[in-house]
Design a protein around this motif. Sequence first.
Motif, short mmCIF file in Angstrom:
data_model
loop_
_atom_site.label_atom_id
_atom_site.label_comp_id
_atom_site.label_asym_id
_atom_site.label_seq_id
_atom_site.Cartn_x
_atom_site.Cartn_y
_atom_site.Cartn_z
N GLY A 105 64.55 93.24 -18.28
CA GLY A 105 64.07 92.04 -18.98
C GLY A 105 62.82 92.15 -19.83
N VAL A 106 62.20 93.32 -19.91
CA VAL A 106 60.89 93.38 -20.57
C VAL A 106 60.98 93.04 -22.07
N ALA A 107 61.88 93.70 -22.80
CA ALA A 107 62.00 93.45 -24.25
C ALA A 107 62.42 92.00 -24.52
N THR A 108 63.39 91.52 -23.76
CA THR A 108 63.87 90.16 -23.98
C THR A 108 62.78 89.13 -23.66
N TYR A 109 61.99 89.40 -22.63
CA TYR A 109 60.84 88.56 -22.28
C TYR A 109 59.89 88.46 -23.49
N ILE A 110 59.61 89.60 -24.11
CA ILE A 110 58.70 89.61 -25.27
C ILE A 110 59.29 88.80 -26.42
N GLY A 111 60.58 89.00 -26.70
CA GLY A 111 61.23 88.28 -27.79
C GLY A 111 61.21 86.77 -27.60
N ILE A 112 61.47 86.35 -26.37
CA ILE A 112 61.45 84.91 -26.05
C ILE A 112 60.03 84.36 -26.19
N LEU A 113 59.07 85.09 -25.63
CA LEU A 113 57.67 84.63 -25.65
C LEU A 113 57.13 84.55 -27.08
N LEU A 114 57.48 85.54 -27.91
CA LEU A 114 57.03 85.51 -29.32
C LEU A 114 57.56 84.26 -30.03
N ALA A 115 58.78 83.86 -29.68
CA ALA A 115 59.38 82.68 -30.33
C ALA A 115 58.77 81.38 -29.80
N LEU A 116 58.40 81.35 -28.53
CA LEU A 116 57.87 80.11 -27.93
C LEU A 116 56.38 79.95 -28.17
N SER A 117 55.63 81.07 -28.17
CA SER A 117 54.19 81.02 -28.37
C SER A 117 53.73 82.41 -28.85
N TRP A 118 53.77 82.61 -30.18
CA TRP A 118 53.57 83.98 -30.70
C TRP A 118 52.19 84.57 -30.36
N PRO A 119 51.09 83.79 -30.31
CA PRO A 119 49.81 84.44 -29.96
C PRO A 119 49.83 85.04 -28.55
N ILE A 120 50.46 84.33 -27.60
CA ILE A 120 50.53 84.87 -26.24
C ILE A 120 51.52 86.03 -26.20
N GLY A 121 52.53 85.98 -27.05
CA GLY A 121 53.47 87.10 -27.17
C GLY A 121 52.75 88.37 -27.62
N ILE A 122 51.84 88.19 -28.59
CA ILE A 122 51.06 89.34 -29.06
C ILE A 122 50.11 89.82 -27.96
N ALA A 123 49.53 88.86 -27.23
CA ALA A 123 48.64 89.22 -26.12
C ALA A 123 49.39 90.04 -25.07
N PHE A 124 50.64 89.65 -24.79
CA PHE A 124 51.49 90.41 -23.86
C PHE A 124 51.60 91.86 -24.34
N CYS A 125 51.91 92.02 -25.63
CA CYS A 125 52.10 93.37 -26.19
C CYS A 125 50.81 94.19 -26.10
N VAL A 126 49.67 93.55 -26.36
CA VAL A 126 48.38 94.26 -26.30
C VAL A 126 48.11 94.74 -24.87
N ILE A 127 48.35 93.85 -23.89
CA ILE A 127 48.14 94.23 -22.49
C ILE A 127 49.09 95.37 -22.11
N TRP A 128 50.36 95.23 -22.52
CA TRP A 128 51.35 96.28 -22.21
C TRP A 128 50.87 97.62 -22.75
N LEU A 129 50.44 97.62 -24.04
CA LEU A 129 50.01 98.87 -24.68
C LEU A 129 48.77 99.46 -23.99
#
Length: 195
Positions: A105-129
């Motif tokens: 579910g990791v990629a799909t989680y990111i895709g959903i989150l970017l669509a619902l709240s893109w700043p938090i989606g980007i924050a997710f990606c930054v934390i992941w990286l």
Amino acid sequence: LPYYVLALAIGYVLGSIPFGLLVTKIAGLGDIRQIGSGNIGTTNVLRTGRKSLAAITLLGDALKGTVAVLLTGFYLGPEAAILAGLGAFIGHLFPIWLKFKGGKGVATYIGILLALSWPIGIAFCVIWLLVAFITKYSSLSALVASLLTPFMLAVFDQWQLAEVMGLLSILLWVKHHENISRLLKGTEGKIGSKG
Ligand code: G3P
């Protein structure tokens, strides 16, 4: 048909498209479920050594979540968009075509989150990286980022999204139970290794 059933169904069908399984099969690599961790996701496709296939898997598995949310949001409204996101996540984790044995579910989680709240989606990606850069564990990076996401949403007063993404995080953690026990034992494979 009530709109929420329709939204869940559209999400489920899109979410259940197993990009990692399809692209590796098309590339002639056989069944990805027989390789590495046996998972159908990006991290395991990377274990085949084919970076471009891993990139397509990441994009496909993320975009199906994004498309599910944006499409239903446009035609059926914001409540339906959230339900379609939930449907897409469940579709990825439990696809009917794979006898309900899907991805983590990791990629799909990111895709959903970017669509619902893109700043938090980007924050997710930054934390992941950040976690991936420091530890080289893909699973740990996703576990940490998904744990923090509901709290970040709550900080910005997005309570409904915090609840929905919290539910998705719980499912993501459950799907990572084998990774969690390997991490605790110190036997989890690092990014790019054959593990
Ligand atoms: O993307 C899933 C990742 O967190 C773990 O994948 O293949 O190492 O179990 P894998």
